[in-house]
Design an enzyme around this catalytic site. Structure first.
Site, mmCIF file in Angstrom:
data_model
loop_
_atom_site.group_PDB
_atom_site.id
_atom_site.type_symbol
_atom_site.label_atom_id
_atom_site.label_comp_id
_atom_site.label_asym_id
_atom_site.label_seq_id
_atom_site.Cartn_x
_atom_site.Cartn_y
_atom_site.Cartn_z
ATOM 1 N N GLU A 84 2.985 -5.970 1.799
ATOM 2 C CA GLU A 84 4.021 -5.335 2.617
ATOM 3 C C GLU A 84 4.307 -6.263 3.798
ATOM 4 O O GLU A 84 3.515 -6.340 4.742
ATOM 5 C CB GLU A 84 3.495 -3.967 3.085
ATOM 6 C CG GLU A 84 4.579 -2.976 3.434
ATOM 7 C CD GLU A 84 4.000 -1.597 3.825
ATOM 8 O OE1 GLU A 84 2.997 -1.154 3.232
ATOM 9 O OE2 GLU A 84 4.577 -0.984 4.734
ATOM 10 N N LYS A 280 -2.563 5.939 7.471
ATOM 11 C CA LYS A 280 -2.176 4.959 6.436
ATOM 12 C C LYS A 280 -1.710 3.682 7.123
ATOM 13 O O LYS A 280 -2.030 2.576 6.695
ATOM 14 C CB LYS A 280 -1.079 5.558 5.550
ATOM 15 C CG LYS A 280 -0.737 4.718 4.325
ATOM 16 C CD LYS A 280 0.341 3.688 4.549
ATOM 17 C CE LYS A 280 0.674 2.954 3.267
ATOM 18 N NZ LYS A 280 1.671 1.895 3.456
ATOM 19 N N ASP A 296 -15.378 -4.592 0.765
ATOM 20 C CA ASP A 296 -15.000 -3.479 -0.109
ATOM 21 C C ASP A 296 -14.082 -2.510 0.654
ATOM 22 O O ASP A 296 -14.554 -1.670 1.421
ATOM 23 C CB ASP A 296 -16.302 -2.790 -0.557
ATOM 24 C CG ASP A 296 -16.069 -1.600 -1.454
ATOM 25 O OD1 ASP A 296 -14.917 -1.157 -1.588
ATOM 26 O OD2 ASP A 296 -17.066 -1.100 -2.012
ATOM 27 N N HIS A 393 11.915 -2.503 8.775
ATOM 28 C CA HIS A 393 11.342 -2.450 7.433
ATOM 29 C C HIS A 393 12.312 -3.045 6.405
ATOM 30 O O HIS A 393 11.941 -3.873 5.586
ATOM 31 C CB HIS A 393 11.113 -0.971 7.103
ATOM 32 C CG HIS A 393 9.946 -0.733 6.216
ATOM 33 N ND1 HIS A 393 8.662 -0.715 6.666
ATOM 34 C CD2 HIS A 393 9.885 -0.518 4.884
ATOM 35 C CE1 HIS A 393 7.850 -0.489 5.673
ATOM 36 N NE2 HIS A 393 8.571 -0.374 4.574
HETATM 37 C C1 MEV Z 1 4.217 2.195 6.264
HETATM 38 O O1 MEV Z 1 3.487 1.414 5.353
HETATM 39 C C2 MEV Z 1 3.326 2.702 7.378
HETATM 40 C C3 MEV Z 1 3.977 3.656 8.372
HETATM 41 O O2 MEV Z 1 4.542 4.766 7.675
HETATM 42 C C4 MEV Z 1 2.896 4.099 9.317
HETATM 43 C C5 MEV Z 1 3.312 5.184 10.255
HETATM 44 O O3 MEV Z 1 4.204 5.987 9.926
HETATM 45 O O4 MEV Z 1 2.674 5.283 11.328
HETATM 46 C C6 MEV Z 1 5.100 2.982 9.096
#
Ligand code: MEV
Length: 440
Positions: A84, A280, A296, A393
């Protein structure tokens, strides 16, 4: 696909031939891809083949660099293995932003790891606790050869405790071992120690005279380390006066930004849907360094998510405060990493990563990884609370869309320039590629 027996005994070429025999002829060109990703150096390919089982090829991921990380006043360039592109861009941007504002500060709070002998035992609990206290040193003695090297390095078994888990499951007890594994992640060490101790525990129970015949029957269910390491914890933070945060897009001043940012962090603390996405984002950064060092990442993820739910509700892992005009953003989480042993010492690129990071020990690596998680979270929240995430993005994604549409180098150069001040969407890019066919 048909069933097959003895697959693991086939050679690599035989495995691929079998795969080809199973696939409709139109799909054969995809299978040719498998061979095209073999490493041209057969020695290197052999090394990769032997990392895993039933290997037929390599799955290549990009290896990027995020420079300008100031961590405890030392500058790092951090390798990131991730597909990414916005993750590498956000990490680099956050690193640069905090470089001018004092950098990242970190601290390792503890380094103990744990493992358990899970067993079933029926009888008078007081007798079991007496038995354990009397035999604790015998259990430790049973692993003296196994632990001697680790002890020479300053580690070993730190403690053994008996835990009564019968309120959760009938007749269920644990011997919990606490371990210091120094610069090794320590999974093999801990599991070997636990398995030997479990055998000795059963022998000692059989020999223990105060136990009745049925009490001598101590059933070991399993002996295994726990990937939940709430006593192997690292903390990273950044802070600066709110006024020094600068100005932000959409006419937002530093104070407005700080307040909105703090709210976004608080939302992740109370709402599970947001917490999962928030975390995430943190693991986007953490996993990318962990993979680059050959550690790991599944263990790190599993542990981090369990920690995020340690009070019974899954929450965002980072915290933000705005006390006395100071913006402070912090991430504390458990992380069991190694810099010796396992893939870290075998994978040529993992060794290269450690070289680029200046050969950190496990504690220093914990700090570097936590910083990347925090930087990543800062970058994501900064975009989300100002411009929105899609602008950056999609700009990052532009090249992927162009490649997918098989744009020529000239079209790519043209599109990059064209989209500098325009919104990137798949259909916008497709229209541009169609209208610039003369550049193909
Ligand atoms: C995308 O890979 C991760 C995000 O969605 C994290 C977030 O929303 O804080 C941009």
């Amino acid at each position: 696909m048909n069933k097959i027996s003895g697959f693991s005994k086939l050679s690599k070429v035989e495995k691929i031939e079998w795969l080809k025999s199973q696939v409709a002829s139109d799909d054969q060109k995809f299978l040719n891809c498998i061979e095209s990703y073999w490493h041209p150096d057969s020695g290197k390919q052999k090394l990769f083949d032997e990392f895993s089982e039933n290997t037929v090829s390599n799955f290549i991921f990009p290896y990027g660099l995020a420079p300008n990380f100031s961590i405890n006043d030392k500058i790092y360039t951090i390798p990131l293995v991730i597909e990414e592109s916005s993750v590498v861009a956000a990490a680099s941007k956050s690193a640069k932003f905090w470089l001018d504002r004092g950098g990242f500060k970190t601290r390792v709070l503890s380094t103990n790891k744990v493992g358990h002998i899970h067993f079933i035992w029926k009888g008078d609990k007081k007798k079991l606790f007496n038995f354990f206290n009397l035999n604790k040193s015998a259990l430790l003695f049973s692993v003296k050869d196994l632990v001697s090297n680790m002890e020479k390095r300053g580690g070993g078994v730190v403690d053994l405790v008996l835990k009564d888990k019968t309120s959760e499951l009938d007749n269920y007890f644990q011997v919990e071992g606490k371990f210091e594994t120094c610069d090794a992640m320590g999974a093999n060490f801990i599991n070997s120690v636990l398995e030997v101790m479990a055998g000795r525990l059963q022998e000692l129970a059989l020999e223990y005279e105060s136990f009745s015949d049925s009490e001598k029957d101590l059933e070991v269910v399993m002996s295994i380390l726990s990937n939940y390491t709430p006593e192997c914890v690292v903390s990273a933070y950044v802070e600066c006066p709110v006024s020094e945060l600068g100005d932000f897009p959409n006419g937002m001043n530093a104070e407005m930004f700080a307040k909105r940012f703090e709210r976004a962090v608080k939302i992740a603390k109370v709402d599970i849907s947001r917490a999962v996405t928030h975390n995430k984002g943190i693991f986007n950064g953490i996993d990318a360094v962990v993979v680059a060092t050959g550690n790991d990442f599944r263990a790190i993820e599993a542990c981090g998510h369990a920690y995020a739910a340690r009070d019974g509700q899954y929450r965002g892992l980072s915290s933000c405060t705005l006390d006395d005009g100071i913006f402070r953003f912090e991430l504390t989480l458990p992380m069991a990493l190694g810099t010796v042993g396992g893939l870290t010492s075998l994978h040529p690129m993992a060794k290269t990563t450690l070289e680029i990071l200046g050969q950190p020990d496990a504690k220093e690596l914990m700090q570097i990884v936590a910083v990347v998680g925090l930087a990543q979270n800062f970058g994501a929240l900064r975009s989300l609370t100002t411009t929105g995430i899609q602008q950056g993005h999609m700009k990052m994604h532009l090249l992927n869309i162009l490649n997918q549409l098989e744009a020529s180098d000239e079209q790519i150069a043209y599109a990059k320039d064209y989209f500098t001040d325009k919104t990137v969407t798949f259909s916008n890019v497709r229209d541009l590629v169609n209208s610039t066919k003369h550049l193909q």
